[in-house]
Design a protein around this motif. Structure first.
Motif, PDB file in Angstrom:
ATOM      1  N   UNK A  10     -31.602 -13.118  64.733  1.00 58.69           N
ATOM      2  CA  UNK A  10     -32.637 -13.936  64.107  1.00 58.69           C
ATOM      3  C   UNK A  10     -32.953 -13.380  62.723  1.00 58.69           C
ATOM      4  N   UNK A  11     -32.728 -14.201  61.700  1.00 63.43           N
ATOM      5  CA  UNK A  11     -32.978 -13.758  60.328  1.00 63.43           C
ATOM      6  C   UNK A  11     -34.020 -14.647  59.672  1.00 63.43           C
ATOM      7  N   UNK A  12     -34.545 -14.164  58.555  1.00 69.03           N
ATOM      8  CA  UNK A  12     -35.565 -14.886  57.809  1.00 69.03           C
ATOM      9  C   UNK A  12     -35.156 -14.961  56.343  1.00 69.03           C
ATOM     10  N   UNK A  13     -36.120 -15.223  55.478  1.00 68.90           N
ATOM     11  CA  UNK A  13     -35.847 -15.364  54.061  1.00 68.90           C
ATOM     12  C   UNK A  13     -35.079 -14.159  53.524  1.00 68.90           C
ATOM     13  N   UNK A  14     -34.080 -14.453  52.688  1.00 64.80           N
ATOM     14  CA  UNK A  14     -33.276 -13.390  52.124  1.00 64.80           C
ATOM     15  C   UNK A  14     -32.240 -12.822  53.073  1.00 64.80           C
ATOM     16  N   UNK A  15     -32.111 -13.417  54.273  1.00 67.66           N
ATOM     17  CA  UNK A  15     -31.162 -12.908  55.246  1.00 67.66           C
ATOM     18  C   UNK A  15     -31.609 -11.639  55.932  1.00 67.66           C
ATOM     19  N   UNK A  16     -32.894 -11.301  55.784  1.00 70.19           N
ATOM     20  CA  UNK A  16     -33.437 -10.101  56.420  1.00 70.19           C
ATOM     21  C   UNK A  16     -33.680 -10.368  57.903  1.00 70.19           C
ATOM     22  N   UNK A  17     -33.715  -9.297  58.683  1.00 68.47           N
ATOM     23  CA  UNK A  17     -33.968  -9.442  60.120  1.00 68.47           C
ATOM     24  C   UNK A  17     -35.381  -9.949  60.351  1.00 68.47           C
ATOM     25  N   UNK A  18     -35.516 -10.828  61.328  1.00 70.50           N
ATOM     26  CA  UNK A  18     -36.831 -11.352  61.716  1.00 70.50           C
ATOM     27  C   UNK A  18     -37.220 -10.697  63.041  1.00 70.50           C
ATOM     28  N   UNK A  19     -37.147 -11.438  64.136  1.00 71.76           N
ATOM     29  CA  UNK A  19     -37.523 -10.852  65.425  1.00 71.76           C
ATOM     30  C   UNK A  19     -36.446  -9.939  65.985  1.00 71.76           C
ATOM     31  N   UNK A  20     -35.221 -10.063  65.520  1.00 67.47           N
ATOM     32  CA  UNK A  20     -34.135  -9.187  65.962  1.00 67.47           C
ATOM     33  C   UNK A  20     -34.244  -7.838  65.263  1.00 67.47           C
ATOM     34  N   UNK A  21     -33.947  -6.768  65.985  1.00 65.69           N
ATOM     35  CA  UNK A  21     -33.947  -5.418  65.412  1.00 65.69           C
ATOM     36  C   UNK A  21     -32.514  -4.908  65.292  1.00 65.69           C
ATOM     37  N   UNK A  22     -32.342  -3.826  64.547  1.00 64.40           N
ATOM     38  CA  UNK A  22     -31.014  -3.225  64.455  1.00 64.40           C
ATOM     39  C   UNK A  22     -30.555  -2.730  65.825  1.00 64.40           C
ATOM     40  N   UNK A  23     -31.493  -2.245  66.631  1.00 68.63           N
ATOM     41  CA  UNK A  23     -31.138  -1.800  67.988  1.00 68.63           C
ATOM     42  C   UNK A  23     -30.636  -2.977  68.821  1.00 68.63           C
ATOM     43  N   UNK A  24     -31.231  -4.151  68.617  1.00 65.07           N
ATOM     44  CA  UNK A  24     -30.768  -5.346  69.343  1.00 65.07           C
ATOM     45  C   UNK A  24     -29.321  -5.660  68.972  1.00 65.07           C
ATOM     46  N   UNK A  25     -28.992  -5.572  67.685  1.00 66.79           N
ATOM     47  CA  UNK A  25     -27.631  -5.867  67.253  1.00 66.79           C
ATOM     48  C   UNK A  25     -26.670  -4.799  67.759  1.00 66.79           C
ATOM     49  N   UNK A  26     -27.100  -3.543  67.736  1.00 70.84           N
ATOM     50  CA  UNK A  26     -26.262  -2.471  68.276  1.00 70.84           C
ATOM     51  C   UNK A  26     -25.900  -2.760  69.727  1.00 70.84           C
ATOM     52  N   UNK A  27     -26.896  -3.176  70.506  1.00 76.16           N
ATOM     53  CA  UNK A  27     -26.664  -3.462  71.930  1.00 76.16           C
ATOM     54  C   UNK A  27     -25.770  -4.685  72.096  1.00 76.16           C
ATOM     55  N   UNK A  28     -25.999  -5.702  71.280  1.00 75.65           N
ATOM     56  CA  UNK A  28     -25.203  -6.926  71.357  1.00 75.65           C
ATOM     57  C   UNK A  28     -23.730  -6.623  71.074  1.00 75.65           C
ATOM     58  N   UNK A  29     -23.465  -5.879  70.018  1.00 71.90           N
ATOM     59  CA  UNK A  29     -22.079  -5.569  69.665  1.00 71.90           C
ATOM     60  C   UNK A  29     -21.435  -4.667  70.713  1.00 71.90           C
ATOM     61  N   UNK A  30     -22.204  -3.713  71.226  1.00 75.09           N
ATOM     62  CA  UNK A  30     -21.662  -2.836  72.264  1.00 75.09           C
ATOM     63  C   UNK A  30     -21.215  -3.634  73.487  1.00 75.09           C
ATOM     64  N   UNK A  31     -21.939  -4.717  73.777  1.00 74.30           N
ATOM     65  CA  UNK A  31     -21.588  -5.553  74.920  1.00 74.30           C
ATOM     66  C   UNK A  31     -20.329  -6.367  74.714  1.00 74.30           C
ATOM     67  N   UNK A  32     -19.816  -6.400  73.492  1.00 74.14           N
ATOM     68  CA  UNK A  32     -18.581  -7.143  73.203  1.00 74.14           C
ATOM     69  C   UNK A  32     -17.332  -6.286  73.367  1.00 74.14           C
ATOM     70  N   UNK A  33     -17.518  -5.020  73.671  1.00 78.29           N
ATOM     71  CA  UNK A  33     -16.365  -4.124  73.816  1.00 78.29           C
ATOM     72  C   UNK A  33     -15.442  -4.600  74.932  1.00 78.29           C
ATOM     73  N   UNK A  34     -14.169  -4.709  74.578  1.00 73.40           N
ATOM     74  CA  UNK A  34     -13.104  -5.110  75.509  1.00 73.40           C
ATOM     75  C   UNK A  34     -13.259  -6.536  76.036  1.00 73.40           C
ATOM     76  N   UNK A  35     -14.110  -7.329  75.402  1.00 68.82           N
ATOM     77  CA  UNK A  35     -14.213  -8.744  75.795  1.00 68.82           C
ATOM     78  C   UNK A  35     -13.081  -9.526  75.139  1.00 68.82           C
ATOM     79  N   UNK A  36     -12.492 -10.502  75.834  1.00 70.86           N
ATOM     80  CA  UNK A  36     -11.303 -11.181  75.293  1.00 70.86           C
ATOM     81  C   UNK A  36     -11.597 -12.216  74.209  1.00 70.86           C
ATOM     82  N   UNK A  37     -12.737 -12.895  74.329  1.00 72.87           N
ATOM     83  CA  UNK A  37     -13.027 -13.965  73.367  1.00 72.87           C
ATOM     84  C   UNK A  37     -14.478 -13.893  72.924  1.00 72.87           C
ATOM     85  N   UNK A  38     -14.731 -14.115  71.644  1.00 72.03           N
ATOM     86  CA  UNK A  38     -16.077 -14.126  71.082  1.00 72.03           C
ATOM     87  C   UNK A  38     -16.207 -15.347  70.193  1.00 72.03           C
ATOM     88  N   UNK A  39     -17.351 -16.022  70.261  1.00 72.40           N
ATOM     89  CA  UNK A  39     -17.628 -17.124  69.346  1.00 72.40           C
ATOM     90  C   UNK A  39     -18.907 -16.812  68.583  1.00 72.40           C
TER      91      UNK A  39
END
Length: 503
Positions: A10-39
């Protein structure tokens, strides 16, 4: 399984993070490890972030049913609120209706008049009453003047014709009265307000305007500055006259260059661009496009949503995880994708970036893209280095013309409106611009140039790169959407996207 909200950035003006935190993105990307397809899904710019989250909630199970892990970029523009709030009020204003009548009168006499009868005031120029009767057809769902056939050669509006139009408008008592209403309201704006709806009507993007109109604040301020002092100030129509003549010339010019959208829609577009641009959504449209670029750029010590995600995702790819990645963009989401691909190309070329140099997207899928031809052409030129397949789902021109942005008032779609009103040319000034998702552009032989030629050739080289909606083309190539907003909710489009993801 992660909830849909955990899959949103979730981003806001200027492309800055809104309700999402860097920790949220870290967790999201970590969950993509070894996954076959991502959209990676980018919703359109019409909706706010609340609807963006609703879109993610609705589409998450659609993607997950194909075994794909979705990531949703949620952002907000407020464009829909502005268009739905301001446009109907603008198009119903007394001054707008007067301008519409006068411009229509002179354009029909100029473009469709018989040779030798082009001078305003002659038989070829209809009376204001005749024009009003024709314009009234819009109230019954009929497009005024749609039956007229544009002659093969439209001469430019001559200087003498412009002078004669200006002379007639200068003596126009109705236009003078409309100008007086605007000026009086502007001069009274500092007085205590008792009419709350009228006061609210003065709120304008970028400033305050007169209660009598939603004209751009700079236009209103210029009109007020030209008025004399006193309660019964002498009001000059010179500015309105000059701008109206400019609108007539602009419409005639569009018919000459074959960039018109039909007589009535073209006149509406040019009046909006000349008089109402600030309140017709142009500022929000420009800011929204900047936001999709800013999310990948900015100072190195400032977190930007898109850049931070790609930083972490590139690091994941560098560990050996190599999912097949598809990007899906609806409407202005196509602009977002263009900026994403720019950043991927930059990262591939940077020696110190962890993104593997051979990383490619599998699919680029655009749904009714609102990007310009000039924005999409560089994307397709980089296909060999950045992605494997391309597919665009968008409406036929017949469906586009039937998808009225403002029913009974503006009988064209959002993409027509973006092309005719909101976009800007290379100089930064408003200019009619080919939009990639419009079949009108695709079929227009007059739309030439390096970008148009390259994009058209790319789409024609493989018939599976374009799906015209509504249309049935089999698995992955069918669409039923008949409105711009329907593409990310149309069962046939979603089934086609799912088929692409599953194959």
């Amino acid at each position: 399984m992660a909830s849909f909200r955990d899959r949103c950035i979730h981003s806001r003006q200027g492309g800055r993070l809104a309700s999402t935190t860097t920790a949220d993105i870290d967790s999201l990307v970590a969950g993509l490890k070894d996954r076959p397809r991502v959209v990676l899904h980018f919703h359109g710019g019409l909706i706010d972030d609340v609807l963006g989250f609703a879109t993610a909630k609705r589409l998450a199970p659609v993607y997950q049913a194909t075994g794909v892990d979705p990531v949703f970029f949620v952002w907000s523009s407020g464009l829909l609120e502005t268009l739905h709030g301001n446009l109907p009020r603008i198009l119903e204003e007394s001054v707008f209706r007067t301008l519409l009548n006068r411009v229509t009168r002179y354009v029909t006499g100029t473009v469709f008049g018989q040779p030798g009868q082009r001078a305003p005031g002659l038989a070829a120029t209809p009376s204001p009453a005749a024009v009003a009767a024709e314009l009234a057809r819009v109230r019954t769902g009929q497009e005024p003047y749609a039956r007229l056939i544009v002659p093969p050669d439209v001469p430019p509006l001559s200087e003498s014709e412009q002078l004669q139009i200006a002379a007639e408008l200068s003596a126009d008592t109705e236009l003078a009265e409309r100008t007086r209403e605007i000026v009086n309201a502007a001069l009274d704006k500092d007085k205590p307000q008792t009419n709350e709806p009228a006061a609210a009507a003065r709120d304008a993007i970028g400033g305050r305007s007169a209660a009598a109109t939603l004209m751009s604040p700079d236009v209103v301020a210029d009109l007020a500055a030209r008025a004399g002092p006193g309660e019964r100030a002498l009001v000059s129509t010179a500015l309105i006259v000059r701008k109206t003549v400019r609108v007539v010339a602009a419409v005639v010019g569009r018919f000459r260059r074959r960039t018109d959208h039909g007589l009535y829609p073209t006149i509406v577009e040019e009046i909006l661009r000349e008089f109402y641009l600030a309140n017709a959504g142009a500022a929000i449209w420009d800011a929204m496009k900047r936001q999709t670029a800013d999310t990948f750029t900015g100072p190195d010590d400032e977190v930007r949503a898109g850049r931070y995600f790609l930083d972490r995702f590139a690091e994941l790819l560098a560990t050996g995880t190599r999912p097949q990645v598809t990007v899906v963009g609806h409407s202005a989401g196509a602009v977002f994708i263009g900026n994403l691909l720019d950043d991927l190309a930059r990262r591939r070329a940077a020696a110190d970036d962890p993104l593997p140099a051979d990383f490619r997207l599998r699919d680029v899928v655009l749904l009714a893209p609102a990007c310009t031809v000039a924005q999409l052409a560089p994307v397709i030129r980089r296909q060999s280095e950045l992605f494997d397949r391309f597919r665009m789902f968008t409406m036929t021109d017949q469906a586009e013309r039937a998808d009225h942005l403002v029913p009974f008032l503006y009988p064209r779609s959002l993409l027509y409106f973006i092309s005719g009103v909101l976009e800007r040319g290379p100089s930064g000034q408003p200019a009619v611009t080919p939009i990639a998702g419009m079949q009108h552009w695709y079929l227009d032989a007059a739309a030439t140039g390096p970008d148009s030629d390259d994009l058209r050739a790319f789409l024609r080289a493989d018939p599976e790169r374009t799906v015209w909606s509504p249309g049935e083309g089999g698995p992955g190539l069918s669409a039923g959407a008949r409105s711009h907003i329907a593409f990310d909710n149309d069962p046939e489009v979603l089934a086609s996207v799912a088929a692409m993801l599953a194959d």
